[in-house]
Motif scaffolding. Sequence first.
Motif, PDB file in Angstrom:
ATOM      1  N   VAL A   1       0.827  -1.217   0.000  1.00 37.02           N
ATOM      2  CA  VAL A   1       0.000   0.000   0.000  1.00 37.02           C
ATOM      3  C   VAL A   1       0.858   1.263   0.000  1.00 37.02           C
ATOM      4  O   VAL A   1       0.452   2.299  -0.533  1.00 37.02           O
ATOM      5  CB  VAL A   1      -0.981  -0.036   1.208  1.00 37.02           C
ATOM      6  N   GLU A   2       2.066   1.189   0.543  1.00 39.57           N
ATOM      7  CA  GLU A   2       2.933   2.385   0.563  1.00 39.57           C
ATOM      8  C   GLU A   2       3.266   2.871  -0.841  1.00 39.57           C
ATOM      9  O   GLU A   2       3.589   4.041  -1.037  1.00 39.57           O
ATOM     10  CB  GLU A   2       4.255   2.092   1.300  1.00 39.57           C
ATOM     11  N   GLY A   3       3.189   1.941  -1.809  1.00 36.80           N
ATOM     12  CA  GLY A   3       3.548   2.318  -3.169  1.00 36.80           C
ATOM     13  C   GLY A   3       2.387   2.896  -3.963  1.00 36.80           C
ATOM     14  O   GLY A   3       2.562   3.322  -5.107  1.00 36.80           O
ATOM     15  N   LEU A   4       1.200   2.917  -3.390  1.00 32.89           N
ATOM     16  CA  LEU A   4       0.033   3.364  -4.170  1.00 32.89           C
ATOM     17  C   LEU A   4      -0.001   4.871  -4.354  1.00 32.89           C
ATOM     18  O   LEU A   4      -0.165   5.374  -5.460  1.00 32.89           O
ATOM     19  CB  LEU A   4      -1.268   2.913  -3.493  1.00 32.89           C
ATOM     20  N   GLY A   5       0.070   5.607  -3.265  1.00 34.44           N
ATOM     21  CA  GLY A   5      -0.013   7.066  -3.368  1.00 34.44           C
ATOM     22  C   GLY A   5       0.448   7.681  -2.072  1.00 34.44           C
ATOM     23  O   GLY A   5       0.878   6.977  -1.166  1.00 34.44           O
ATOM     24  N   ASP A   6       0.386   9.003  -1.973  1.00 38.88           N
ATOM     25  CA  ASP A   6       0.700   9.651  -0.710  1.00 38.88           C
ATOM     26  C   ASP A   6      -0.407  10.671  -0.420  1.00 38.88           C
ATOM     27  O   ASP A   6      -1.252  10.912  -1.271  1.00 38.88           O
ATOM     28  CB  ASP A   6       2.099  10.291  -0.764  1.00 38.88           C
ATOM     29  N   PRO A   7      -0.426  11.240   0.776  1.00 31.43           N
ATOM     30  CA  PRO A   7      -1.564  12.090   1.163  1.00 31.43           C
ATOM     31  C   PRO A   7      -1.863  13.204   0.162  1.00 31.43           C
ATOM     32  O   PRO A   7      -3.021  13.576  -0.028  1.00 31.43           O
ATOM     33  CB  PRO A   7      -1.130  12.658   2.515  1.00 31.43           C
TER      34      PRO A   7
END
Lengths: 163, 290
Positions: free
Chosen positions: A78-84
């Motif tokens: 999930v860390e690779g999906l997007g950021d805030p």
Amino acid sequence: MTDRWRIRLKVNGKEYEREIETRLNLADFLRHELLLTGTHVGCEHGVCGACTVLVDGQSLRSCLMLAVQAAGKEIATVEGLGDPENLHPLQAAFREHHGLQCGYCTPGMLMTLVEFLRDHPDPDEAEVREAISGNLCRCTGYQGIVDAALAAAASLRENPLKG
Amino acid sequence: MKPAPFTYHDPTSAAEVAELLGRLDNSRLLAGGQSLMPLMNFRYVVVDHLIDLNGVGELAYIRREGPRLALGAMTRQRDLEFSPEIAAASPIILEALGQVGHRQTRNRGTFGGSLCHLDPSAELANIALLHDAELEILSRDGSRRTSMGEFAKGFMTPDLGEGEFLAGASFAAWPQGHGWAFEEFSRRRGDFAIVASGVLLTLDSAGAIDRAAIALSGVGPIPVRLAEAESALKGQTPGHEACRAAAIAASRIEAMEDAQVGAKYRRHLARILTYRALERAGARARRLSE
């Protein structure tokens, strides 16, 4: 004597090399060795789906795979999906449609749906329900998650991800 | 939660697997890990040596060999599910696979792993028995062949001796236009089935049943064929009377009982599911012969 192996693998595009105990599962490896705590650990015996990640593009339960088996593979979490500031369309849709409350099941739901929408870009509601049937959510109920998945599918059809 | 310590081995050929398995005490083979890993996480299973089959490419294949279909033990359930050969030769396998766990477990789970784990309600064990699968067993001393009926020795007990492992299975595909249906009941979709019934049949030119196979799983400790009911079906039209007779035969086999499910209920399910499977298989065969 402890059986230790040295492994190299890629997580979210980044190379890592670690020496690990062979009995360490992939979920614990991601969390404890790489400090990528986005992948959640629920039941630890392959029932709840919280620890779902992609290995070479395929979803699987990371509590049922040994880290040593992931040597040479590409993992997506999930860390690779997007950021805030720059949410993945699925993450944006989950926020919009109240697809989460406590958030515990969310990383597993998201990774499951990333694979599903990649292979089935235009699903109907029944197909979405089938796709997430291996992921348990104990608070928001599934309606918000299904709504979010359908909305994300529509948004991805309109604006496909680059790269 | 993690398994008790073991020594890990990653062979890349079947010969190497046979050698390791023959040499190492208290060793276990790891296929897709969808059953063994939970058992090891819970420490129900504690081994000294874990021999990982995932790097043994020669054990993963789907091959059409004339009239037969050959499947490697390490073929992923997902690869069966998306295989055009399987869809063409034996579509019942796809219907059964749709009820095997979930996408995340089928991506990893294997054909041979399921046959060797031999859960009483496992869909793939039912399918192998239904097709009279012939299994290839390897060991350091060579290879031998056995039938699925012989292989399923007892409750979760495959007929594998010391140092032996399953390499693959093959079975004769039924003729084009055969009828098929796989019916199961589980408490939630993707859960272990309580009972499942698989049916294959062919019709003669007059529309009567020429050949039928019925396999039941989840009723007794191992999957079973209804041999008598199968022969009784020959020459009958696949209507209510024929379905009813087979369903009654299904309800008469000895059933297991556990804390959740009583024997009576398993027999009830065997009856209902066999009726439905036979009815649907008959309708399919009729449609395909028109």
